[in-house]
Design an enzyme around this catalytic site. Structure first.
Site, PDB file in Angstrom:
ATOM      1  N   ASP A 112      -9.951  -7.667   6.968  1.00 30.86           N
ATOM      2  CA  ASP A 112      -9.035  -6.635   6.477  1.00 30.86           C
ATOM      3  C   ASP A 112      -9.697  -5.844   5.344  1.00 30.86           C
ATOM      4  OD1 ASP A 112      -6.032  -5.552   6.286  1.00 30.86           O
ATOM      5  OD2 ASP A 112      -6.798  -5.896   4.281  1.00 30.86           O
ATOM      6  N   SER A 163      11.796   0.939   6.991  1.00 30.46           N
ATOM      7  CA  SER A 163      11.339  -0.392   6.622  1.00 30.46           C
ATOM      8  C   SER A 163      12.523  -1.333   6.712  1.00 30.46           C
ATOM      9  CB  SER A 163      10.813  -0.341   5.180  1.00 30.46           C
ATOM     10  OG  SER A 163       9.731  -1.202   4.989  1.00 30.46           O
ATOM     11  N   LYS A 173      -5.507   1.775   7.902  1.00 32.35           N
ATOM     12  CA  LYS A 173      -6.535   0.951   8.516  1.00 32.35           C
ATOM     13  C   LYS A 173      -6.064  -0.499   8.543  1.00 32.35           C
ATOM     14  CE  LYS A 173      -8.104  -1.631   5.905  1.00 32.35           C
ATOM     15  NZ  LYS A 173      -7.746  -2.720   4.955  1.00 32.35           N
ATOM     16  N   ILE A 186       0.829  -1.215   0.000  1.00 29.95           N
ATOM     17  CA  ILE A 186       0.000   0.000   0.000  1.00 29.95           C
ATOM     18  C   ILE A 186       0.865   1.268   0.000  1.00 29.95           C
ATOM     19  CG2 ILE A 186      -0.384   0.311   2.506  1.00 29.95           C
ATOM     20  CD1 ILE A 186      -2.985   0.620  -0.327  1.00 29.95           C
TER      21      ILE A 186
HETATM   22  P1  NAP Z   1       2.481  -5.397   3.118  1.00 29.03           P
HETATM   23  O1  NAP Z   1       2.588  -5.408   1.626  1.00 29.03           O
HETATM   24  O2  NAP Z   1       2.759  -6.651   3.870  1.00 29.03           O
HETATM   25  O3  NAP Z   1       3.408  -4.213   3.613  1.00 29.03           O
HETATM   26  C1  NAP Z   1       3.568  -3.863   4.969  1.00 29.03           C
HETATM   27  C2  NAP Z   1       5.039  -3.624   5.247  1.00 29.03           C
HETATM   28  O4  NAP Z   1       5.180  -3.366   6.643  1.00 29.03           O
HETATM   29  C3  NAP Z   1       5.900  -4.823   4.945  1.00 29.03           C
HETATM   30  O5  NAP Z   1       6.361  -4.803   3.626  1.00 29.03           O
HETATM   31  C4  NAP Z   1       7.006  -4.713   5.963  1.00 29.03           C
HETATM   32  O6  NAP Z   1       8.115  -4.045   5.369  1.00 29.03           O
HETATM   33  C5  NAP Z   1       6.475  -3.818   7.071  1.00 29.03           C
HETATM   34  N1  NAP Z   1       6.340  -4.541   8.350  1.00 29.03           N
HETATM   35  C6  NAP Z   1       6.751  -4.091   9.552  1.00 29.03           C
HETATM   36  N2  NAP Z   1       6.484  -4.980  10.511  1.00 29.03           N
HETATM   37  C7  NAP Z   1       5.904  -6.035   9.925  1.00 29.03           C
HETATM   38  C8  NAP Z   1       5.418  -7.263  10.385  1.00 29.03           C
HETATM   39  N3  NAP Z   1       5.452  -7.604  11.681  1.00 29.03           N
HETATM   40  N4  NAP Z   1       4.865  -8.114   9.486  1.00 29.03           N
HETATM   41  C9  NAP Z   1       4.805  -7.806   8.182  1.00 29.03           C
HETATM   42  N5  NAP Z   1       5.266  -6.627   7.684  1.00 29.03           N
HETATM   43  C10 NAP Z   1       5.814  -5.758   8.538  1.00 29.03           C
HETATM   44  O7  NAP Z   1       1.029  -4.940   3.564  1.00 29.03           O
HETATM   45  P2  NAP Z   1       0.106  -3.835   2.874  1.00 29.03           P
HETATM   46  O8  NAP Z   1      -0.864  -4.473   1.940  1.00 29.03           O
HETATM   47  O9  NAP Z   1       0.932  -2.712   2.384  1.00 29.03           O
HETATM   48  O10 NAP Z   1      -0.775  -3.425   4.137  1.00 29.03           O
HETATM   49  C11 NAP Z   1      -0.269  -2.610   5.170  1.00 29.03           C
HETATM   50  C12 NAP Z   1      -1.451  -1.942   5.850  1.00 29.03           C
HETATM   51  O11 NAP Z   1      -2.173  -1.177   4.860  1.00 29.03           O
HETATM   52  C13 NAP Z   1      -2.468  -2.934   6.434  1.00 29.03           C
HETATM   53  O12 NAP Z   1      -2.987  -2.440   7.635  1.00 29.03           O
HETATM   54  C14 NAP Z   1      -3.559  -3.006   5.367  1.00 29.03           C
HETATM   55  O13 NAP Z   1      -4.819  -3.319   5.908  1.00 29.03           O
HETATM   56  C15 NAP Z   1      -3.531  -1.583   4.832  1.00 29.03           C
HETATM   57  N6  NAP Z   1      -4.052  -1.476   3.454  1.00 29.03           N
HETATM   58  C16 NAP Z   1      -3.688  -2.352   2.476  1.00 29.03           C
HETATM   59  C17 NAP Z   1      -4.266  -2.259   1.214  1.00 29.03           C
HETATM   60  C18 NAP Z   1      -3.898  -3.200   0.081  1.00 29.03           C
HETATM   61  O14 NAP Z   1      -4.582  -3.194  -0.951  1.00 29.03           O
HETATM   62  N7  NAP Z   1      -2.853  -3.997   0.179  1.00 29.03           N
HETATM   63  C19 NAP Z   1      -5.195  -1.262   0.946  1.00 29.03           C
HETATM   64  C20 NAP Z   1      -5.501  -0.345   1.934  1.00 29.03           C
HETATM   65  C21 NAP Z   1      -4.929  -0.471   3.185  1.00 29.03           C
HETATM   66  P3  NAP Z   1       9.597  -4.415   5.856  1.00 29.03           P
HETATM   67  O15 NAP Z   1       9.706  -5.903   5.840  1.00 29.03           O
HETATM   68  O16 NAP Z   1      10.462  -3.726   4.834  1.00 29.03           O
HETATM   69  O17 NAP Z   1       9.727  -3.856   7.251  1.00 29.03           O
END
Ligand code: NAP
Length: 309
Positions: free
Chosen positions: A169, A37, A91, A15
């Site tokens: 989610d 990150s 969120k 995101i």
């Molecule tokens: P993601 O791709 O897994 O990215 C989150 C990043 O946070 C990871 O790449 C990781 O980067 C870091 N991180 C730090 N602590 C972590 C842990 N304990 N476990 C996993 N990752 C960790 O997830 P995302 O889809 O971007 O979602 C992040 C947030 O945005 C969530 O709350 C989600 O509900 C919200 N969101 C997502 C979307 C969507 O379409 N994906 C849309 C709207 C909102 P490092 O490994 O580099 O630290």
């Protein structure tokens, strides 16, 4: 460019890359001055792998945007608030209502802005829907939110773990629209949560709710939908039917399209965040999280087929 507020983007994953970085660059209010990150990086910014190291090294960056999964949000937000930073939270804002409410209190005491964002509330059709519904009698609401987890959450193991929310989610996005457009509290009556035998969080949920006035509200969340995806909310009222489609980006009243256009959800989030900071205010509405919590409290657990994502 000179007037933009320097900001640190934290958790450079899907995101952050898909929405936060381009929306900040396309707006007038902020510039990403740092990325925090363990693996991801922001091009053109100073990058850190440890959040506390960032807080200590860059006291000049007064604003942080937390794009990490919810289970690590509380500790990061608490540390940022204690260090006098304004905080935007993706969120869901936290894993529990207790954590979320504690953060609101800490931010108020520290005199910093805390913004618990709900991106779907910034979808094009949501504000006109809220306005149209404000003087109508709500007779019923039906939410159908069905998508393919393999397509939208590839490789996100955290989402199936306790605190990862499972199908809630995306489902919480629908609940954030619901609680924005329907005035008053919405109470959960029953829910059925479907857990794959190999997963710790639900893949589907069926929730029966009611408004304070007694109108039935149902929600069907499912992560197994292949092919066309469905993100619809239909409201029956004394003046006819209102339907929000495609996650709130299309609005129909009586079958006629009222609003459509390019997606500005995250542009809207950052515009609002800048206004909140400038006016020394916070925005923390935890109603969507409360409905999720109540759905688990009332939830009947059903074990369903093994699922590989
Ligand atoms: P993601 O791709 O897994 O990215 C989150 C990043 O946070 C990871 O790449 C990781 O980067 C870091 N991180 C730090 N602590 C972590 C842990 N304990 N476990 C996993 N990752 C960790 O997830 P995302 O889809 O971007 O979602 C992040 C947030 O945005 C969530 O709350 C989600 O509900 C919200 N969101 C997502 C979307 C969507 O379409 N994906 C849309 C709207 C909102 P490092 O490994 O580099 O630290």
């Amino acid at each position: 460019m000179a007037d933009r507020i320097p900001l640190a983007l934290v958790g450079i994953g899907k995101i952050a890359r898909d929405q936060h970085i381009p929306s900040i660059a396309g707006g007038d209010d902020f510039v990403v001055a740092a990325g925090v990150s363990r693996h991801g990086k922001v091009e053109g910014a100073e990058n850190f792998t440890d959040f506390n190291a960032f807080l200590a090294a860059r006291p000049d960056i007064k604003v942080v945007s937390l794009c990490t999964p919810p289970e690590v949000r509380f500790d990061m937000a608490k540390a940022a608030i204690a260090a006098g930073r304004h905080v935007l939270m993706e969120k869901p804002p936290a894993t529990t209502l207790g954590e979320a409410e504690a953060l609101s209190e800490l931010a108020a005491k520290a005199g910093v802005t805390l913004f618990a964002t709900w991106h779907s509330r910034f979808a094009l059709g949501v504000e006109p829907a809220r306005q149209w519904l404000s003087d109508k009698v709500i007779q019923s609401v039906s939410i159908v939110w069905k998508e393919d987890v393999r397509r939208w959450h590839p490789g996100q193991a955290w989402i199936w773990e306790p605190g990862g929310f499972g199908v809630f989610d995306p489902g919480i996005n629908a609940l954030s629209i619901l609680t924005e457009i329907i005035p008053g509290h919405i109470m959960v009556e029953t829910s059925v949560l479907e857990f794959p035998e190999n997963k710790k969080q639900p893949i589907a949920a069926s929730i029966a709710m009611r408004t304070v006035e007694g109108a039935p509200v149902t929600a069907e969340f499912d992560w197994r939908q292949e092919g066309p995806q469905t993100w619809d909310i239909t409201v029956q009222t004394n003046a006819g039917e209102l339907r929000l489609s495609k996650g709130g980006s299309e609005l129909y009243i009586g079958g006629n399209e009222q609003a459509s256009g390019p997606d500005r959800e995250y542009a809207g989030i950052y515009e609002r965040f800048a206004k909140l900071i400038r006016s020394h205010q916070s925005d923390t509405d935890y109603q969507p999280l409360r409905i999720v919590a109540d759905s688990f409290l009332c939830g009947e657990r059903k074990v369903v087929a093994h699922f590989e994502d």
